[in-house]
Write an enzyme that holds these catalytic residues in place. Structure first.
Site, PDB file in Angstrom:
ATOM      1  N   ASP B  17      26.254  45.813  47.912  1.00  0.00           N
ATOM      2  CA  ASP B  17      27.620  46.098  48.349  1.00  0.00           C
ATOM      3  C   ASP B  17      28.265  44.827  48.895  1.00  0.00           C
ATOM      4  O   ASP B  17      27.666  43.755  48.850  1.00  0.00           O
ATOM      5  CB  ASP B  17      27.591  47.251  49.365  1.00  0.00           C
ATOM      6  CG  ASP B  17      26.831  46.890  50.628  1.00  0.00           C
ATOM      7  OD1 ASP B  17      26.720  45.694  50.974  1.00  0.00           O
ATOM      8  OD2 ASP B  17      26.339  47.809  51.301  1.00  0.00           O
ATOM      9  N   TRP B  47       9.199  67.853  32.481  1.00  0.00           N
ATOM     10  CA  TRP B  47       9.706  69.163  32.913  1.00  0.00           C
ATOM     11  C   TRP B  47      10.177  70.023  31.741  1.00  0.00           C
ATOM     12  O   TRP B  47      10.086  71.248  31.814  1.00  0.00           O
ATOM     13  CB  TRP B  47      10.824  69.000  33.946  1.00  0.00           C
ATOM     14  CG  TRP B  47      10.475  68.156  35.133  1.00  0.00           C
ATOM     15  CD1 TRP B  47      11.220  67.141  35.657  1.00  0.00           C
ATOM     16  CD2 TRP B  47       9.300  68.241  35.967  1.00  0.00           C
ATOM     17  NE1 TRP B  47      10.576  66.580  36.744  1.00  0.00           N
ATOM     18  CE2 TRP B  47       9.396  67.228  36.955  1.00  0.00           C
ATOM     19  CE3 TRP B  47       8.161  69.057  35.970  1.00  0.00           C
ATOM     20  CZ2 TRP B  47       8.421  67.024  37.931  1.00  0.00           C
ATOM     21  CZ3 TRP B  47       7.180  68.844  36.931  1.00  0.00           C
ATOM     22  CH2 TRP B  47       7.312  67.850  37.888  1.00  0.00           C
ATOM     23  N   THR B  59      11.625  69.379  40.248  1.00  0.00           N
ATOM     24  CA  THR B  59      11.201  69.438  41.651  1.00  0.00           C
ATOM     25  C   THR B  59      12.393  69.167  42.554  1.00  0.00           C
ATOM     26  O   THR B  59      12.513  68.092  43.148  1.00  0.00           O
ATOM     27  CB  THR B  59      10.101  68.382  41.931  1.00  0.00           C
ATOM     28  OG1 THR B  59      10.601  67.105  41.499  1.00  0.00           O
ATOM     29  CG2 THR B  59       8.825  68.699  41.201  1.00  0.00           C
ATOM     30  N   PRO B  60      13.304  70.140  42.661  1.00  0.00           N
ATOM     31  CA  PRO B  60      14.499  69.902  43.471  1.00  0.00           C
ATOM     32  C   PRO B  60      14.164  69.595  44.925  1.00  0.00           C
ATOM     33  O   PRO B  60      13.162  70.062  45.466  1.00  0.00           O
ATOM     34  CB  PRO B  60      15.304  71.198  43.341  1.00  0.00           C
ATOM     35  CG  PRO B  60      14.495  72.145  42.562  1.00  0.00           C
ATOM     36  CD  PRO B  60      13.302  71.449  42.021  1.00  0.00           C
ATOM     37  N   LYS B  90       4.613  76.917  48.837  1.00  0.00           N
ATOM     38  CA  LYS B  90       5.767  76.927  47.944  1.00  0.00           C
ATOM     39  C   LYS B  90       6.582  75.636  48.014  1.00  0.00           C
ATOM     40  O   LYS B  90       7.751  75.609  47.606  1.00  0.00           O
ATOM     41  CB  LYS B  90       6.673  78.123  48.253  1.00  0.00           C
ATOM     42  CG  LYS B  90       6.077  79.457  47.835  1.00  0.00           C
ATOM     43  CD  LYS B  90       7.135  80.545  47.908  1.00  0.00           C
ATOM     44  CE  LYS B  90       7.019  81.550  46.785  1.00  0.00           C
ATOM     45  NZ  LYS B  90       8.159  82.467  46.732  1.00  0.00           N
TER      46      LYS B  90
END
Lengths: 137, 137, 137, 137
Positions: B17, B47, B59-60, B90
Site C-alpha cells: 500500500d 473439494w 472449509t468455510p 464439527k
C-alpha cells in the site's frame, strides 16, 4: 454514547468465490476502508496531512479478531457500523458490525495504533493524539 | 507431533500500500491459499471431488484471530507454516505462522468447518470426516 | 443515441500502491462491476436467472483494450460511464470512460460474449439475445 | 533474439469467481508481477534504488491490450512468458504470453514508460535509460 459511522458496500460478482459467496479476505478490504472512512467522517484530516502536523502516517493493524455469522453474495448491499470501542494509551480497539439491513453478517474487533516513522524508516506506536480522540468520541 | 505444511509466497509491488508495506487483507488471501494447499499436500482430494464423495464443498471460515508482528514488503519471500492445532467434532482450528526466514511476521488461528449444502442451498457444518482427519494428522 | 449508465466508485487507500496511485488491476475490478451494473440498470435479470430462462450464465471477456490517461489516488471518487458501443451477432463491445468529475482518467473498450455452458462444462458464445439487446439500447 | 523470462503462477480458489474460472482482473495482477520480475531477472535494480541513481520510480502503464483465449481455474499452474517486444525513445512494449503448459490462455501487450517525478509530484516519461535497455536485451 459511542459514535458510530456507517459505511455502505455493494457486493460485486468478482468479490465472490466458486462457492458463490463473498471470499472472506474481501471483508477485510472493506473493513479497512470503513476504518479510514470513520476517521474522515469524524473530521480527522487525511494521513498525509497528519504526517506533517503530528507525525501520524496511518493506523496500522496489530491484531484482528473476526466472526463470520452469515454468508453474503453479489447483489447484496452491506452496512459496516464502525466505532472505537476502547481507547488505550498507545492503541485503540476499532469495532465493526457488518449487516445486510437487519441481519448480522460479520463482526470484527481490531487493535490498531497511530503509527509514526522512526529515523530508520520502521514504524512505532505513538501515544493516542488527544485531538484525534476528541474528534472521534 | 502435528503435521506442518509450508506454503511459500512472494510479496509483489501490488500487494503493498502507500505506506510501502503489505496491505493486510493480502495476508488473508495467502492464508486461504495455504489452507487449501495444506489439505492437498495431505492427500485430501479437491473439494469438487469431495462434494460428490462425502458432501464436503469446502472449509468455510467461522472465526479468525490474527496478530501482526512485523511488516513485510515487496521483494520479500514469506513462508506460511500451516497445521491443524485442534480437531473438534464439527470444526477444527487451523494455525498459521508466517515467517520471513527466521523472523515472525504474522500469526493466525482460524476456526473452520467442513461445509455441506442444505437442500435450500445454504451451508451447514458436517461432522469432521474421519478419512480427512486421518490424512491430515 | 446510446444508453449510458454511470457507476460511481470511491478510491480507497488499499486500492493504491507504493507509488500512492491506483494499482491498475483495480480499474479492471471496477470496470467488471460497472459492466454488470449496466445490465442491471437496463433491466436485464441477474445471470442466475437468465441461466434458467435463456442459458446465459454471464458475459465473459474475450478482449480488452485500455488507455490510462491520468492517475487517481485515495480520496478520489470516480465515475465509470458505461455503454454498449457495438452489437455484433455473437459478441458486443462494451465501452467505459472513467472520469474524476470533468477529468478523463482511463478509457476501455471490451469485447464480451453472452456465455452459455456446453454439455462438457466449457463455455460457448450464444447469439446475442434480442430481448437483452432491446433492454440495453 | 528477444530475451524471455518466465514467471510461474499458481491459480488459487480465491482467484476464481462464481463461474469457477479465474476472475479476469487477477490476470492483470499477475502480469504486473511478471513485469517487475522480468526487470529483476535481467539485473535491473529495484525501483527504490533506480529512483536514487537515475530518477526512475517504476514503469507505469499507459496502454494495455489483452486477449483471453482459454479459461483457467484453481489447481492450474500458469507460465507467464515475458519480453520487451519493442523499445521506443520514451516508452516500450512489454509482451506477455500466459500458458498452461502447451495451451495458450491469455496474451497481453502493454505500453509502459519509465516514470520519474516532476517537482509538483506528478509523473512524467523519462527517456528509456540505456543501461536498463542493455540489461534487458
Amino acid at each position: 454514547m459511542t459514535r458510530i459511522v456507517i459505511y455502505q458496500q455493494r457486493v460485486e460478482f468478482g468479490d465472490c468465490d466458486p462457492a458463490r459467496i463473498v471470499w472472506f479476505p474481501n471483508f477485510f478490504r472493506w473493513i479497512d476502508a470503513a476504518s479510514r472512512h470513520f476517521f474522515i467522517q469524524c473530521g480527522v484530516p487525511p494521513w498525509h496531512e497528519t504526517e506533517k502536523s503530528m507525525g501520524v502516517i496511518g493506523t496500522p493493524l496489530v491484531d484482528t479478531h473476526a466472526k463470520f455469522i452469515r454468508t453474503a453474495s453479489y447483489g447484496d448491499v452491506l452496512q459496516i457500523h464502525t466505532s472505537v470501542a476502547e481507547w488505550r494509551s498507545k492503541s485503540f480497539v476499532q469495532r465493526y458490525r457488518v449487516t445486510r439491513n437487519d441481519e448480522p453478517i460479520m463482526e470484527c474487533d481490531e487493535v490498531r495504533i497511530f503509527g509514526g516513522r522512526r529515523e530508520d524508516g520502521s514504524m512505532r506506536a505513538l501515544p493516542v493524539p488527544d485531538e484525534i480522540r476528541r474528534l472521534c468520541e
